[in-house]
Enzyme design. Structure first.
Site, short mmCIF file in Angstrom:
data_model
loop_
_atom_site.label_atom_id
_atom_site.label_comp_id
_atom_site.label_asym_id
_atom_site.label_seq_id
_atom_site.Cartn_x
_atom_site.Cartn_y
_atom_site.Cartn_z
N THR A 262 0.84 -1.19 0.00
CA THR A 262 0.00 0.00 0.00
C THR A 262 0.88 1.24 0.00
O THR A 262 1.91 1.29 0.67
CB THR A 262 -0.94 0.03 1.22
OG1 THR A 262 -1.83 -1.09 1.14
CG2 THR A 262 -1.77 1.30 1.25
N PHE A 264 1.07 5.34 0.69
CA PHE A 264 0.47 6.40 1.49
C PHE A 264 1.08 7.73 1.09
O PHE A 264 2.22 7.78 0.61
CB PHE A 264 0.71 6.16 2.98
CG PHE A 264 0.17 4.85 3.49
CD1 PHE A 264 -1.06 4.79 4.13
CD2 PHE A 264 0.90 3.68 3.33
CE1 PHE A 264 -1.56 3.58 4.60
CE2 PHE A 264 0.41 2.46 3.80
CZ PHE A 264 -0.82 2.42 4.43
#
Length: 362
Positions: A262, A264
């Site tokens: 992921t 960010f």
């Protein structure tokens, strides 16, 4: 190896530990002197400089000859820098919480544990806290390698004046957490919708009859499961969440893709100087006519600027009108990027630079 040999090695380690501690203390003292100089010149902000930190950490990687990995050495230096910065000006960093989320882990990976981390229940709240000045920076998820973009974060950039100041790339390994002792007891699985999607095949195989319920975050799923009285619930969340909420880990690494990652973004109110290895994010819109989007994007190819990501979102200005979110390699201060953007600005109906920032380290 004899006992005398081991004793000598341990004495060498002790001497090195003393030197390391003395050097760390010396660095911290210099950090305090930096704060004194900045305070005398009237500088209230800018104690944390994302570009400067990125350059330091890249130097750490370049100098690393092992045996510790690059990631390990970066993590050690990040914590030293974080603790020294806290002596100057403790940063207040808002993140999409609650505690135990991957966003919290991303926050500590980027800023170290010397910050005051503030968990907030919604991405909107993170943007508001930073925009109001109540937080110095914020951390929000933007995309996952398996499930794609976090649309709500994109939509917030469309109506916010905050800048992207950095990015964090975090490998994500999901666990199945519960109060139960075995999978056969599980009748409902809670998690964020993206996490449920990232573990779809595993859940289909091991818990085919369990209901799946989407909640606001993985940590919220863990909190909810911890409060259930029947023991039939389970959460897809991190191992950290198991520690925070007192749950058992029934299974580890249940994500369908082993390289599940992921990304960010760090949001703030400042612009970041070029570091030599940067990205730029922007939002554009094109007229609804043949070739309009091509005309907007073509300058990047002509000036040799790599386009690494493009996403579209409804603009809400009118039906079938879209904003396009672009990531490109390079900084707005780089000559090829500046030349391409100057042309893009002329051809786009909407043009907004969201920020230039250092490429993620580690």
């Amino acid at each position: 190896m004899s006992e005398d040999d081991l004793s000598e090695i341990r004495r060498q380690i002790d001497r090195l530990d003393q030197k390391l501690q003395a050097l760390i203390s010396e660095r911290a003292t210099l950090a305090q002197r930096v704060a004194e100089v900045k305070t005398k010149t009237g500088e209230k902000d800018g104690f944390y400089r994302p570009g400067r930190e990125a350059e330091i950490l890249r130097g750490v990687v370049e100098r690393n000859d092992g045996p510790l990995s690059d990631d390990t050495v970066v993590r050690l230096f990040r914590e030293i820098m974080s603790s020294c910065l806290a002596l100057q000006h403790p940063l207040r960093v808002a993140y999409f919480g609650p505690a135990g989320t991957y966003t919290q882990a991303a926050t500590f990976k980027h800023f170290g544990h010397g910050v005051n981390a503030l968990p907030l229940p919604a991405i909107d709240d993170v943007f508001r806290e930073v925009a109001s000045g109540s937080a110095d920076y914020g951390v929000v998820p933007i995309e996952n390698s398996t499930e794609g973009v976090v649309t709500h974060t994109l939509d917030m950039f469309a109506r916010s004046n905050l800048k992207i100041c950095g990015e964090i790339v975090l490998p994500v390994h999901h666990c199945l957490l519960s109060c139960a002792n075995e999978l056969a007891s599980i009748d409902t699985v809670y998690s964020h919708s993206q996490s449920l999607g990232q573990c779809r095949r595993w859940l289909d195989t091991h818990l085919p009859n369990a209901q799946r319920e989407s909640v606001s975050s993985n940590a919220e799923a863990a909190r909810r499961v911890a409060e259930l009285s029947d023991g039939g619930g389970a959460a897809v969340a991190s191992r950290d969440a198991a520690d925070v909420y007192g749950l058992k880990v029934l299974a580890e690494n249940i994500e369908d893709e082993p390289d599940n990652t992921t990304r960010f973004l760090v949001i703030g109110r400042q612009e970041v100087n070029a570091t030599g290895d940067d990205k730029t994010s922007l939002m554009v819109s094109a007229a609804n006519q043949p070739g309009a989007l091509y005309a907007v994007l073509e300058p990047f190819a002509r000036h040799g600027v790599s386009l690494t990501r493009i996403e579209s979102r409804p603009s809400r200005r009118s039906r079938w009108d879209y904003n396009f979110f672009l990531d490109i390699e390079g900084h707005t201060e780089d000559a090829p990027v500046a030349a391409a953007l100057a042309e893009v600005k002329k051809k786009a109906t909407v043009y907004k630079i969201l920020g230039s920032y250092p490429t993620a380290i580690g």
